[in-house]
Scaffold this active site. Structure first.
Site, PDB file in Angstrom:
ATOM      1  N   HIS A   1      46.233 -13.779  39.946  1.00  0.00           N
ATOM      2  CA  HIS A   1      45.340 -12.999  40.803  1.00  0.00           C
ATOM      3  C   HIS A   1      45.659 -13.266  42.271  1.00  0.00           C
ATOM      4  CE1 HIS A   1      42.884 -12.490  37.158  1.00  0.00           C
ATOM      5  NE2 HIS A   1      42.359 -11.458  37.779  1.00  0.00           N
TER       6      HIS A   1
ATOM      7  N   LYS B   1      40.821 -15.186  45.112  1.00  0.00           N
ATOM      8  CA  LYS B   1      39.962 -15.342  43.937  1.00  0.00           C
ATOM      9  C   LYS B   1      39.457 -16.775  43.849  1.00  0.00           C
ATOM     10  CE  LYS B   1      39.580 -14.320  39.029  1.00  0.00           C
ATOM     11  NZ  LYS B   1      38.280 -13.655  39.241  1.00  0.00           N
TER      12      LYS B   1
END
Length: 275
Positions: free
Chosen positions: A160, A164
């Protein structure tokens, strides 16, 4: 005349919240009636349309949740775990019941238990990921995990963007729990969260996790099942954040069920894709 579903969005100022607000405003069968922010938000009392660089929407961001709840058929949540739990518990004591659809991840065990308790009085759909594609992948992983654990190892990797906050991602955990269900095992007892140093041989039956963070990657997930002579890869990549907003809208429509609504209980995206 077809009824219009009235929607309140929790956390409308983040990336997912903005995408959900835009999707609601674009949906002919939905009306945005509430947008709940924190009291210290820089976007407090701002028209949602203007916040999205659109025409005026007629819905302003506000803090009091109960006011919006009175107008709503469904609440879509893109906030943070503490706010999700607080709102679910406040909804549970309201006489007027509407559903809650949440895409928030990173709950503690205690928060998850409180959500499950609230779901005894509120229709609550908890999605580790709003993508319909991920819901299908979840089912595939559970099915593939019936392969014998003594011969097949399971490894889950995810990547990600750098911002995040939780790891592994809620989606990776969703897939790990699917694998555990397929094997009939307790997930936490068999999960391996990290490897470092001299770890020794891999313990049979465990489910391994690997996490990468960097750049602006929206989300990549892969589940590998590996044996001595072959391996299976089940993967998913997200190319556009709007896929989550579309999934949230689909889940909200399913929860409202043409205006009649669902009974109190804890639902998932599996219920949506199997409908």
């Amino acid at each position: 005349m077809k009824s219009v579903t009235k929607v309140t969005v929790l956390g409308p100022t983040g990336r997912l919240g903005r995408a959900i607000c835009a999707a609601v405003l674009d949906a002919p069968d939905m009306e945005l009636v509430g947008a709940i922010v924190r009291s210290q938000s820089a976007y407090l009392d701002e028209d949602v349309g203007e916040m999205l660089d659109r025409d005026t929407a007629g819905c302003r961001t506000t803090v009091p949740f109960e006011d919006a709840l009175e107008l709503s058929d469904i609440v879509i949540d893109a906030s943070l775990p503490a706010m999700t739990v607080s709102v679910a518990e406040r909804m549970a004591v309201q006489e007027r019941k509407c559903g809650l659809v949440t895409g928030v991840t990173g709950f503690t065990t205690e928060q998850s238990e409180r959500l499950a308790t609230a779901a005894q009085r509120v229709p609550l759909l908890a999605a580790g990921n709003f993508s319909l594609g991920i819901a299908v992948i979840e089912a595939l992983v559970e099915q593939a995990a019936i392969l014998p654990a003594k011969d097949w190892d399971i490894e889950i990797s995810e990547t990600h963007h750098r911002l995040k906050a939780d790891a592994p991602s809620g989606t990776a955990l969703l897939l790990g729990h699917a694998a555990a269900r397929g094997r009939g095992i307790h997930h936490e007892a068999m999960a391996v969260w990290a490897r470092e140093g001299v770890t020794g041989p891999r313990r049979p039956g465990t489910i391994g996790y690997a996490v990468s963070r960097g750049g602006g990657i929206i989300g990549e997930h892969e589940v590998r099942l590996l044996s001595d002579m072959e391996d299976i890869s089940i993967s998913h990549r997200t190319h556009d954040r709007r896929v989550f907003a579309r999934g949230a809208i689909t889940a909200a429509r399913w929860m409202c069920d043409a205006g009649t609504g669902r009974e109190p209980g804890l639902y998932s995206m599996q219920d949506v894709v199997k409908a």
